[in-house]
Design a protein around this motif. Structure first.
Motif, PDB file in Angstrom:
ATOM      1  N   LEU A  93       0.798  -1.228   0.000  1.00  0.00           N
ATOM      2  CA  LEU A  93       0.000   0.000   0.000  1.00  0.00           C
ATOM      3  C   LEU A  93       0.832   1.280   0.000  1.00  0.00           C
ATOM      4  O   LEU A  93       0.358   2.328   0.413  1.00  0.00           O
ATOM      5  N   ALA A  94       2.082   1.201  -0.478  1.00  0.00           N
ATOM      6  CA  ALA A  94       2.923   2.401  -0.466  1.00  0.00           C
ATOM      7  C   ALA A  94       2.569   3.329  -1.627  1.00  0.00           C
ATOM      8  O   ALA A  94       1.940   2.930  -2.606  1.00  0.00           O
ATOM      9  N   CYS A  95       3.018   4.587  -1.509  1.00  0.00           N
ATOM     10  CA  CYS A  95       2.871   5.540  -2.607  1.00  0.00           C
ATOM     11  C   CYS A  95       3.796   5.111  -3.755  1.00  0.00           C
ATOM     12  O   CYS A  95       4.737   4.351  -3.558  1.00  0.00           O
ATOM     13  N   GLN A  96       3.543   5.683  -4.896  1.00  0.00           N
ATOM     14  CA  GLN A  96       4.432   5.427  -6.039  1.00  0.00           C
ATOM     15  C   GLN A  96       5.849   5.889  -5.726  1.00  0.00           C
ATOM     16  O   GLN A  96       6.038   6.967  -5.163  1.00  0.00           O
ATOM     17  N   GLY A  97       6.801   5.080  -6.102  1.00  0.00           N
ATOM     18  CA  GLY A  97       8.206   5.484  -5.965  1.00  0.00           C
ATOM     19  C   GLY A  97       8.717   5.466  -4.537  1.00  0.00           C
ATOM     20  O   GLY A  97       9.765   6.039  -4.237  1.00  0.00           O
ATOM     21  N   CYS A  98       8.018   4.795  -3.646  1.00  0.00           N
ATOM     22  CA  CYS A  98       8.408   4.784  -2.229  1.00  0.00           C
ATOM     23  C   CYS A  98       9.745   4.062  -2.011  1.00  0.00           C
ATOM     24  O   CYS A  98       9.886   2.883  -2.331  1.00  0.00           O
ATOM     25  N   GLY A  99      10.709   4.768  -1.441  1.00  0.00           N
ATOM     26  CA  GLY A  99      12.019   4.167  -1.187  1.00  0.00           C
ATOM     27  C   GLY A  99      11.963   3.090  -0.106  1.00  0.00           C
ATOM     28  O   GLY A  99      12.769   2.155  -0.113  1.00  0.00           O
ATOM     29  N   CYS A 129       4.653   3.098  11.686  1.00  0.00           N
ATOM     30  CA  CYS A 129       5.430   3.821  10.681  1.00  0.00           C
ATOM     31  C   CYS A 129       4.711   3.592   9.362  1.00  0.00           C
ATOM     32  O   CYS A 129       3.696   2.900   9.325  1.00  0.00           O
ATOM     33  N   CYS A 130       5.231   4.142   8.263  1.00  0.00           N
ATOM     34  CA  CYS A 130       4.578   3.897   6.978  1.00  0.00           C
ATOM     35  C   CYS A 130       4.444   2.410   6.704  1.00  0.00           C
ATOM     36  O   CYS A 130       3.464   1.956   6.130  1.00  0.00           O
ATOM     37  N   TRP A 131       5.441   1.645   7.161  1.00  0.00           N
ATOM     38  CA  TRP A 131       5.414   0.217   6.868  1.00  0.00           C
ATOM     39  C   TRP A 131       4.271  -0.527   7.571  1.00  0.00           C
ATOM     40  O   TRP A 131       3.919  -1.636   7.167  1.00  0.00           O
ATOM     41  N   VAL A 190       1.399   0.400   7.357  1.00  0.00           N
ATOM     42  CA  VAL A 190       0.338   0.474   6.343  1.00  0.00           C
ATOM     43  C   VAL A 190       0.768  -0.269   5.075  1.00  0.00           C
ATOM     44  O   VAL A 190      -0.003  -1.024   4.489  1.00  0.00           O
ATOM     45  N   ILE A 191       2.023  -0.058   4.695  1.00  0.00           N
ATOM     46  CA  ILE A 191       2.521  -0.647   3.443  1.00  0.00           C
ATOM     47  C   ILE A 191       2.286  -2.158   3.407  1.00  0.00           C
ATOM     48  O   ILE A 191       1.932  -2.727   2.382  1.00  0.00           O
ATOM     49  N   ASP A 192       2.444  -2.803   4.566  1.00  0.00           N
ATOM     50  CA  ASP A 192       2.301  -4.265   4.655  1.00  0.00           C
ATOM     51  C   ASP A 192       0.944  -4.754   4.149  1.00  0.00           C
ATOM     52  O   ASP A 192       0.809  -5.897   3.711  1.00  0.00           O
ATOM     53  N   ASP A 213      15.244   5.227   6.522  1.00  0.00           N
ATOM     54  CA  ASP A 213      15.304   6.641   6.903  1.00  0.00           C
ATOM     55  C   ASP A 213      14.711   7.507   5.794  1.00  0.00           C
ATOM     56  O   ASP A 213      15.347   7.714   4.756  1.00  0.00           O
ATOM     57  N   ASN A 214      13.497   7.983   6.004  1.00  0.00           N
ATOM     58  CA  ASN A 214      12.906   8.916   5.029  1.00  0.00           C
ATOM     59  C   ASN A 214      12.885  10.329   5.581  1.00  0.00           C
ATOM     60  O   ASN A 214      12.237  11.223   5.056  1.00  0.00           O
ATOM     61  N   GLU A 215      13.579  10.518   6.677  1.00  0.00           N
ATOM     62  CA  GLU A 215      13.909  11.831   7.227  1.00  0.00           C
ATOM     63  C   GLU A 215      12.720  12.657   7.705  1.00  0.00           C
ATOM     64  O   GLU A 215      12.794  13.878   7.740  1.00  0.00           O
ATOM     65  N   TYR A 227       8.476  12.112   9.928  1.00  0.00           N
ATOM     66  CA  TYR A 227       7.322  11.254  10.240  1.00  0.00           C
ATOM     67  C   TYR A 227       6.399  11.316   9.047  1.00  0.00           C
ATOM     68  O   TYR A 227       5.634  12.264   8.893  1.00  0.00           O
ATOM     69  N   MET A 228       6.473  10.325   8.181  1.00  0.00           N
ATOM     70  CA  MET A 228       5.675  10.376   6.954  1.00  0.00           C
ATOM     71  C   MET A 228       4.272   9.839   7.185  1.00  0.00           C
ATOM     72  O   MET A 228       3.301  10.377   6.681  1.00  0.00           O
ATOM     73  N   ASN A 229       4.161   8.794   7.979  1.00  0.00           N
ATOM     74  CA  ASN A 229       2.865   8.154   8.199  1.00  0.00           C
ATOM     75  C   ASN A 229       1.818   9.140   8.712  1.00  0.00           C
ATOM     76  O   ASN A 229       0.648   9.065   8.382  1.00  0.00           O
ATOM     77  N   PRO A 261      14.333   7.517   0.147  1.00  0.00           N
ATOM     78  CA  PRO A 261      13.598   8.737  -0.191  1.00  0.00           C
ATOM     79  C   PRO A 261      12.088   8.504  -0.259  1.00  0.00           C
ATOM     80  O   PRO A 261      11.626   7.436  -0.660  1.00  0.00           O
ATOM     81  N   CYS A 262      11.378   9.528   0.149  1.00  0.00           N
ATOM     82  CA  CYS A 262       9.925   9.479   0.190  1.00  0.00           C
ATOM     83  C   CYS A 262       9.408  10.570  -0.739  1.00  0.00           C
ATOM     84  O   CYS A 262       9.427  11.747  -0.376  1.00  0.00           O
ATOM     85  N   PRO A 263       8.982  10.206  -1.957  1.00  0.00           N
ATOM     86  CA  PRO A 263       8.543  11.232  -2.911  1.00  0.00           C
ATOM     87  C   PRO A 263       7.453  12.127  -2.326  1.00  0.00           C
ATOM     88  O   PRO A 263       7.469  13.342  -2.532  1.00  0.00           O
ATOM     89  N   THR A 264       6.552  11.537  -1.549  1.00  0.00           N
ATOM     90  CA  THR A 264       5.447  12.310  -0.979  1.00  0.00           C
ATOM     91  C   THR A 264       5.955  13.373  -0.009  1.00  0.00           C
ATOM     92  O   THR A 264       5.555  14.537  -0.080  1.00  0.00           O
ATOM     93  N   GLY A 265       6.820  12.987   0.880  1.00  0.00           N
ATOM     94  CA  GLY A 265       7.275  13.894   1.925  1.00  0.00           C
ATOM     95  C   GLY A 265       8.387  14.822   1.475  1.00  0.00           C
ATOM     96  O   GLY A 265       8.603  15.875   2.076  1.00  0.00           O
TER      97      GLY A 265
HETATM   98  S1  SF4 Z   1       4.607   8.565   2.526  1.00  0.00           S
HETATM   99 FE1  SF4 Z   1       6.649   8.220   1.756  1.00  0.00          FE
HETATM  100  S2  SF4 Z   1       7.513   6.562   2.973  1.00  0.00           S
HETATM  101 FE2  SF4 Z   1       5.295   6.563   3.293  1.00  0.00          FE
HETATM  102  S3  SF4 Z   1       4.536   5.111   1.774  1.00  0.00           S
HETATM  103 FE3  SF4 Z   1       4.436   7.116   0.833  1.00  0.00          FE
HETATM  104  S4  SF4 Z   1       6.376   7.313  -0.238  1.00  0.00           S
HETATM  105 FE4  SF4 Z   1       6.600   5.617   1.198  1.00  0.00          FE
END
Ligand code: SF4
Ligand SMILES: Cc1ncc(C[n+]2csc(CCOP(=O)(O)OP(=O)(O)O)c2C)c(N)n1
Lengths: 383, 300
Positions: free
Chosen positions: B17-23, B46-48, B50-52, B126-128, B130-132, B207-211
């Motif tokens: 369930l990650a965004c596109q291009g999620c590192g 953390c984002c993970w 949700v990603i799971d 490390d996406n530097e 709190y992205m979640n 890297p987190c394209p969204t953040g």
């Molecule tokens: S917010 Fe950033 S780290 Fe979280 S899933 Fe989206 S791209 Fe990945």
């Protein structure tokens, strides 16, 4: 083997007899001896377990959560501030359905700092989903541990055992220490079907939509309900193995009693002495000890209390804004079943002594008091 | 026939369930390729988480235990102990957390686990920020960056916390940093970590394209430029925190180029960029000096 031990050490010996595999704990007065003896027992090989010496109680419960998820029997002990710090992980253990056993030594919450007993720490965790059992003697404190593991592992809910600070934790009594071999016949090894196992990979606890969450909570309540029967059965089975039987409640001279005092913890023993004294004077009074608070023994409590003309609940705790907590519980158990007065008394907070004299004062007052007024009866408060 | 240098087994599946291009997804995919299926993982908030994927699905084909935000390292410690007491000494136990769960709220339990030298691999992707929870600053957020709690009028003024030094101070056997732009390096490090007993810490720039306000096709580009501009040094710390090996075999590129496509740095003025660049170089020089200095002292 009989030995004179303090309440805290009775806990450690109960853990030894139950063959816990992972222990994780953090020191706090008045629980510290539990941890000290356990680390000794682990170090000298008397318990085949790993002891994770964590940096906080929050972590102690998290370590137990991890160990239990891996399928190992896990134990911790704490008190007061430590239990409060664990709160988030106490919920985690319930949601993840992990049969962890925790012994909490009841200690008042700060500020002001207090190391003495009252029940507000464990009672503030009343609604978390842990089974809660209040112990009265060192023997019971030890015996409760294998029973707790057996109950927990059958219903997949964690169990919190509670004992009074100092009045039990630091008091020496004769305890018939449990024999590991004999406990093994009573408590089979823990081997859950679902666990963390790379050969059978599952994801535990991931995001659940509203389509699932409520059903998972429903299942916890179902397990709590099921626990009622299991706690009784396990108490009986324990009796068959070791000669000491345990139930949900302990009535004392209640059969023809006009007034029944409801108690828990060590106050129960003192109350029984007062009941004997009053019976000698011809007063028809009895006492009911509530041993299991969660799941609440509605049936047992109402069966005993409905025959009385008046009920007085002694609470060593206070729910600010709504009476003592055992009082609330008893009231809800009797709702619609009787219209006898149910009176509530707050006493013994922060370790203030609940002597036979204090209990006699409550009993005399209860005989005179009519309705639950004044709203809360405080016993012995200097105004 | 050439042997594939990256294992071909795909333990992380599609349908996450990650965004596109999620590192962060790339980091997981590479880590699992190296670690294999005899692995169990603990994931805190953390984002993970949700990603799971949502119950009853999981994008990852190993056992995962989701735990509370600040408990990754200690839940993993308990899990490891629990497995060992069941006679399983083979399974690699991994704690997998974001930078917030590592640098901030989980630091206490990570420090506890490292001090006890628990036999786990702790990974911080490390996406530097709190992205979640929607891009708030963490103590890993780099100096100069915008986040929703460090608005452009008051962007992050303090440098990123130096977790490598903090972990090195615990004298654990293995610490490494990496970047999703260098999968072979990451895989080598995971292989190495797997064979070492004790606490291993691996921090991966993800890297987190969204953040980062970065176009999703630039994830790998940014992950590479962060390293070549010396913003995110790749290194290994061994001999219980006493030997450092910094990767230097790259064509240096500029900080300015690195931040250009990232919206999170867009507000920076020339003089501010110059100041940050100066500090980056100073930190790099200090790191090299430390590497050099430690090389001549016997390790522990
Ligand atoms: S917010 Fe950033 S780290 Fe979280 S899933 Fe989206 S791209 Fe990945
Ligand atoms: C005790 C607690 N506080 C706050 C939160 C809310 N929360 C969930 S995830 C998160 C941020 C996670 O950030 P990070 O660890 O950097 O991982 P990322 O989301 O960036 O992948 C926060 C603040 C929580 N779940 N638990």
């Amino acid at each position: 083997m009989k030995k004179v031990v303090m309440g805290n050490h009775a806990v450690s010996y109960g853990v030894r007899a139950s063959e816990a595999k992972v222990i994780s704990a953090y020191p706090i007065t008045p629980q510290t001896h539990v941890v000290e003896l356990l680390s000794e027992l682990v170090a000298n090989g008397e318990i085949d377990a790993k002891f994770i010496k964590v940096e906080s109680e929050h972590s102690a419960m998290a370590a137990c959560v991890g160990a239990s998820a891996a399928g190992s029997r896990a134990f911790t002990a704490t008190s007061s501030q430590g239990l409060l710090l664990m709160t988030e992980m106490l919920h985690w253990a319930v949601g993840a359905r992990l049969p962890i056993v925790l012994t909490n030594v009841n200690r008042a919450i700060g500020p002001p700092w207090s190391i003495w007993t009252d029940q507000n720490d464990s009672l503030s965790m009343r609604d978390v989903g842990w089974i809660q059992i209040y112990c009265e003697s060192n023997q019971e404190t030890q015996d409760a541990i294998p029973q707790a593991f057996k109950i927990a592992e059958e219903v997949q809910l964690p169990v919190m055992l509670v004992l009074d600070a100092f009045f039990l934790s630091h008091t020496y009594e004769i305890v018939d220490l449990l024999d590991v071999e004999k406990v093994r016949e009573f408590l089979p090894p823990y081997n859950p079907e679902l666990k963390i196992d790379p050969a059978d990979p599952h994801s535990f606890g991931n995001l659940a939509s509203a389509d699932y969450y409520m059903e998972l909570r429903y299942m916890i309540e179902e397990a709590m309900d099921e626990a009622r029967g299991i706690i009784k059965r396990v108490g009986r089975e324990f009796g068959e193995h070791f000669g000491r039987h345990y139930g949900m409640v302990v009535p004392y001279r209640c059969d023809d009693a006009d007034v029944i005092l409801v108690t828990s913890g060590t106050v129960a023993s003192t109350t029984r002495a007062v009941i004997d004294e009053m019976r000698d004077e011809g007063i028809k009074i009895g006492a009911l000890k509530i041993r299991v608070l969660r799941p609440f023994p509605f049936k047992e409590v109402s069966e005993v209390l409905c025959s009385a003309k008046k009920v007085a609940v002694l609470d060593r705790n206070i729910s600010f804004g709504n009476h003592g907590i055992f009082y609330q519980e008893v009231k809800s158990a009797l709702y619609g079943k009787t219209d006898i007065p149910i009176l509530g008394y707050i006493l013994g907070l922060g370790g203030r002594d609940v002597t036979p004299k204090v209990i006699r004062e409550v009993a005399d007052k209860a005989i005179k008091d009519k309705n639950p007024e004044p709203y809360i009866n405080w016993i012995g408060v200097k105004k | 026939m050439r042997e594939a240098r990256i294992p071909t087994d795909e333990i992380m599946g599609s349908g996450h369930l990650a965004c596109q291009g999620c590192g962060a997804t790339m980091a997981m995919r590479f880590a699992l390729k190296a670690l294999g299926r005899q692995t169990a993982m603990v994931i805190p908030a953390c984002c993970w988480s949700v990603i799971d994927g949502t119950f009853p699905h999981s994008a990852v084909d190993i056992p995962i235990f989701h735990t509370a935000f600040e408990t990754a390292a200690v839940t993993a410690s308990g899990l490891k102990a629990g497995l060992e007491m069941r006679g399983d000494h083979e399974t690699t136990v991994v704690a997998w957390a974001g930078d917030g769960g590592t640098f901030d709220i989980g630091l206490q339990s990570l420090s506890g686990a490292a001090e006890r030298n628990e036999d786990i691999i702790y990974v911080c992707y490390d996406n530097e920020a709190y992205m979640n929870t929607g891009i708030q600053r963490s103590s890993s957020t780099p100096v100069g960056s915008w986040t929703t709690t460090t608005p452009v009028t008051n962007y992050k003024k303090r440098p990123k916390k130096n977790m490598v030094d903090i972990l090195a101070a615990h004298e654990i056997p293995y610490i490494a940093t990496g970047s999703v732009a260098f999968p072979e390096d990451l895989i080598r490090k995971f292989h190495k970590a797997k064979d070492i007993k004790g606490t291993k810490y691996i921090q991966i720039l993800a890297p987190c394209p969204t953040g980062w306000k970065l176009s999703p096709e630039l994830t790998v580009w940014a992950a590479r430029k962060a390293v070549t501009s010396k913003v995110y040094p790749i290194m290994e710390v061994t001999e219980n925190g006493n030997k450092i090996a910094v990767w230097k075999e790259f064509e240096p590129t500029s900080f300015k180029e690195y931040i250009k496509p990232q919206g999170r740095f867009r507000h920076l003025k020339e003089d501010e960029i110059a100041k940050i660049e100066k500090d980056i170089e100073a930190r790099w020089q200090r790191l090299l000096a430390k590497e050099e200095m430690l090389s001549s002292i016997p390790g522990l």
